[in-house]
Design an enzyme around this catalytic site. Structure first.
Site, PDB file in Angstrom:
ATOM      1  N   ARG A 149      94.685  15.538  36.414  1.00  0.00           N
ATOM      2  CA  ARG A 149      93.776  16.392  35.525  1.00  0.00           C
ATOM      3  C   ARG A 149      94.189  17.841  35.676  1.00  0.00           C
ATOM      4  NH1 ARG A 149      90.150  16.535  31.409  1.00  0.00           N
ATOM      5  NH2 ARG A 149      88.442  17.628  31.761  1.00  0.00           N
ATOM      6  N   SER A 185      85.418  15.696  33.177  1.00  0.00           N
ATOM      7  CA  SER A 185      85.847  14.838  31.892  1.00  0.00           C
ATOM      8  C   SER A 185      85.356  13.535  31.544  1.00  0.00           C
ATOM      9  CB  SER A 185      87.462  14.396  32.126  1.00  0.00           C
ATOM     10  OG  SER A 185      87.756  13.398  31.493  1.00  0.00           O
ATOM     11  N   SER A 186      85.389  13.177  30.210  1.00  0.00           N
ATOM     12  CA  SER A 186      84.791  12.042  29.811  1.00  0.00           C
ATOM     13  C   SER A 186      85.748  10.657  29.821  1.00  0.00           C
ATOM     14  CB  SER A 186      84.394  12.118  28.146  1.00  0.00           C
ATOM     15  OG  SER A 186      83.698  12.998  27.965  1.00  0.00           O
ATOM     16  N   ASP A 206      86.598  22.464  29.163  1.00  0.00           N
ATOM     17  CA  ASP A 206      85.608  21.398  29.550  1.00  0.00           C
ATOM     18  C   ASP A 206      84.562  21.645  30.662  1.00  0.00           C
ATOM     19  OD1 ASP A 206      86.296  19.519  27.755  1.00  0.00           O
ATOM     20  OD2 ASP A 206      87.328  18.096  29.071  1.00  0.00           O
ATOM     21  N   THR A 226      93.183  13.717  23.075  1.00  0.00           N
ATOM     22  CA  THR A 226      93.151  12.628  23.973  1.00  0.00           C
ATOM     23  C   THR A 226      93.636  11.233  23.358  1.00  0.00           C
ATOM     24  OG1 THR A 226      91.144  13.381  24.840  1.00  0.00           O
ATOM     25  CG2 THR A 226      91.623  11.354  25.737  1.00  0.00           C
ATOM     26  N   GLY A 263      86.918  12.811  23.253  1.00  0.00           N
ATOM     27  CA  GLY A 263      85.661  13.617  23.736  1.00  0.00           C
ATOM     28  C   GLY A 263      84.660  12.812  24.485  1.00  0.00           C
TER      29      GLY A 263
HETATM   30  N1  GLY Z   1      89.147  16.832  27.372  1.00  0.00           N
HETATM   31  C1  GLY Z   1      88.534  15.490  27.327  1.00  0.00           C
HETATM   32  C2  GLY Z   1      88.129  14.847  28.376  1.00  0.00           C
HETATM   33  O1  GLY Z   1      88.757  15.037  29.568  1.00  0.00           O
HETATM   34  O2  GLY Z   1      87.228  14.383  28.377  1.00  0.00           O
END
Ligand code: GLY
Length: 555
Positions: free
Chosen positions: A103, A437-438, A410, A368, A459
């Protein structure tokens, strides 16, 4: 004589052959392949290049590296070497499920106060750029499970950028949608809007800057990105837009290994991404709240089922906001959150006729990309990669064709926490931290063998989409294509409590309203789930039609 012999031969052959085959049956069965080479991705070109690598004897990891790099160029709205991601892998020989967290990370000099002033104008958008982890993550995957030389895995993406690739339907749609914002970004108009219009589906595009970066990475390795002229250009671009990023931030970037979250559900073992993903925890909560038989008895398309899981998802989203932050900066008690007693208390709060509201919060992302691969040895990779919003921070390192992420967006703004009665967010911006993050890369096992790898993009909808597809596969026994194509519900963070698909039956909306839901329609979808089906005897792998991806499996 010869005729006699021939006659005997023909007479005896079928019987002899049948007897021989019967005697060999156990061996023949053992010899039939258990696993297959497979790939699913949102980028058709990534699927093509990854399938070629698998055919050449590359591993699932090799194919995932190729797919991620190719997708970064051919689907630049969603991912790229200026971003980062998460992955789950399974090493069949070692029976080891591993997690790599690459990440994006806040620079050491991060100024947290700026994040309360969002939205930031273009002159300050550099504050949102996280230190990118993509290439370090792919390097770590290669060190762990790669078979072919890394340089060979970079080449297909370099070639696509240098010689050209066809504009996909999804890329075209995104260019139309984001035209105003993206056209003005230096270096992007000449690639994606030549002639002043968004590139048409099938139009051939080249990205010479990206080809230059990838050539350096191919020839000199991943360090060529994190030190030297590429790193200097990356840092200079971010700093020109307010970022405190230094060269040392790139040089010090580290991939983290973590322990997956796992649970049993419907005779399968489901393993997924731990924090700093919130998606994995949200999926685990859902699988622990409900029994497969209960869901099956309600029926997939019933308002009772849709309402039940919507309630579960809202609870999970609230947990995300209240409790999740970077586990290296914040105690995150996943065990406590998933405690069976806590889950059963929550289950008792969920009623068929009442809807719990979710305090409004603004976390909206559209970028994503999820891809998954498997190989004929039973290894599997589930990888989600992102630059956050479409074209990330909309900052382009022109000379090297690198789109900078805006992943630090985020981090949760304080105003959101006020709605939850909390004085500060566990996901607040901090130097060196990774925002929650999702992304929900997931692997599903049956009797110790990897059966499916899946994950999604979109997202805040990622975790809820992946959860629904897991339930489709395991509770409703759908095949992968049915599972990704079936209508889904979405949990918006503002106004409505639930959204149903654009074409869903009005009767469903009516019945959901009767259960207390405020129902909207998901008008436009940039969300998609991909499923690799790893076992040779299983139904084929599948790509979500919502983003026009592709899937391929060895015959
Ligand atoms: N930026 C999308 C996520 O990490 O959930």
């Amino acid at each position: 004589m010869a005729g006699k012999a021939l006659g005997r031969y023909f007479y005896f052959t079928p019987l002899v052959l049948i007897a021989f085959l019967l005697a060999q049956l156990p061996e023949l069965e053992a010899a039939s392949p258990l696993y297959r080479n497979s790939v699913a991705s949102e980028s058709p070109r990534a699927v093509l290049e990854a399938s070629k690598i698998l055919r050449r004897g590359g591993s699932a990891a090799d194919a995932a590296i190729v797919a991620a790099l190719v997708a970064g160029g051919t689907s630049p709205t969603s991912s790229g070497i200026g971003g980062g991601g998460f992955l789950l892998g399974f090493d069949s020989k070692k029976q080891d499920t591993f997690v790599l967290d690459f990440r994006e990370t806040a620079p050491a000099g991060l100024d947290a106060s700026v994040f309360e002033e969002r939205p930031l104008g273009v002159e300050r958008s550099g504050h949102l750029v996280g230190v990118p982890g993509e290439l370090r993550g792919l390097q770590a995957l290669h060190q762990r499970a790669g078979r072919l030389p890394f340089s060979e895995l970079v080449e297909p993406a370099r070639r696509a950028a240098a010689d050209g690739f066809a504009t996909s339907r999804h890329l075209h749609n995104m260019l139309v949608w984001a035209e105003k914002k993206v056209k003005t970004v230096p270096g992007l108009a000449s690639i994606y809007f030549s002639g002043g219009r968004p590139a048409a589906v099938g139009a051939r595009l080249k990205n010479p800057g990206l080809a230059r970066s990838l050539k350096k990475v191919r020839d000199d390795g991943v360090d060529a990105f994190y030190q030297g002229p590429i790193a200097a250009a990356f840092v200079a671009q971010a700093r020109a837009h307010g970022s405190p990023m230094e060269l040392s931030d790139l040089k010090n970037y580290q991939v983290k290994t973590r322990q997956p979250l796992c649970t049993n559900f419907a005779q399968h073992r489901v393993c997924t991404m731990p924090p700093p993903s919130a998606g994995g925890l949200m999926l685990m909560e859902l699988l622990q709240l409900f029994q497969p038989e209960e869901l099956r008895s309600l029926g997939h398309d019933s308002s009772a089922y849709q309402h039940l899981i919507a309630e579960g998802m809202r609870g999970a989203i609230a947990d995300r906001l209240r409790y999740l932050g970077d586990p290296d900066f914040q105690t995150v008690d996943t065990k406590g959150l998933l405690d069976p007693q806590r889950m059963s208390l929550r289950r008792s709060m969920i009623s068929a006729t009442r809807t719990h509201g979710l305090p409004s919060f603004g976390l909206e992302e559209h970028g994503t990309h999820h891809l998954a691969t498997s190989d004929s040895d039973g290894n599997i990779v589930s990888l989600t990669t992102t630059v956050n919003r479409l074209f990330g921070a909309k900052l382009n390192v022109e000379e090297y064709g690198i789109i900078q992420n805006d992943e630090l967006d985020d981090f949760t703004p304080q105003k959101v926490m006020t709605a939850f009665g909390m004085s500060r967010s566990p996901n607040r911006p901090r130097p060196g931290a990774r925002p929650i993050s999702s992304m929900t890369p997931t692997i599903i096992f049956r009797e110790g063998q990897a059966r499916y790898a899946l994950g999604g993009s979109g997202g805040m909808t990622i975790a809820t989409n992946v959860s629904q597809v897991v339930l489709n596969l395991l509770a409703f026994s759908m095949n992968p294509q049915e599972a990704v194509s079936a209508d889904r519900i979405y949990i918006p963070t503002q106004q409505e409590t639930v959204r149903i698909e654009k074409g869903a039956d009005e009767q469903l909306a009516k019945e959901l309203r009767a259960r207390g839901e405020v129902v909207g329609r998901q008008k436009f979808s940039t969300t998609a789930v991909q499923v690799v089906s790893a076992q040779a005897a299983g139904a084929p792998s599948a790509a979500d039609p919502r983003k026009f991806g592709g899937a391929w499996s060895d015959e």
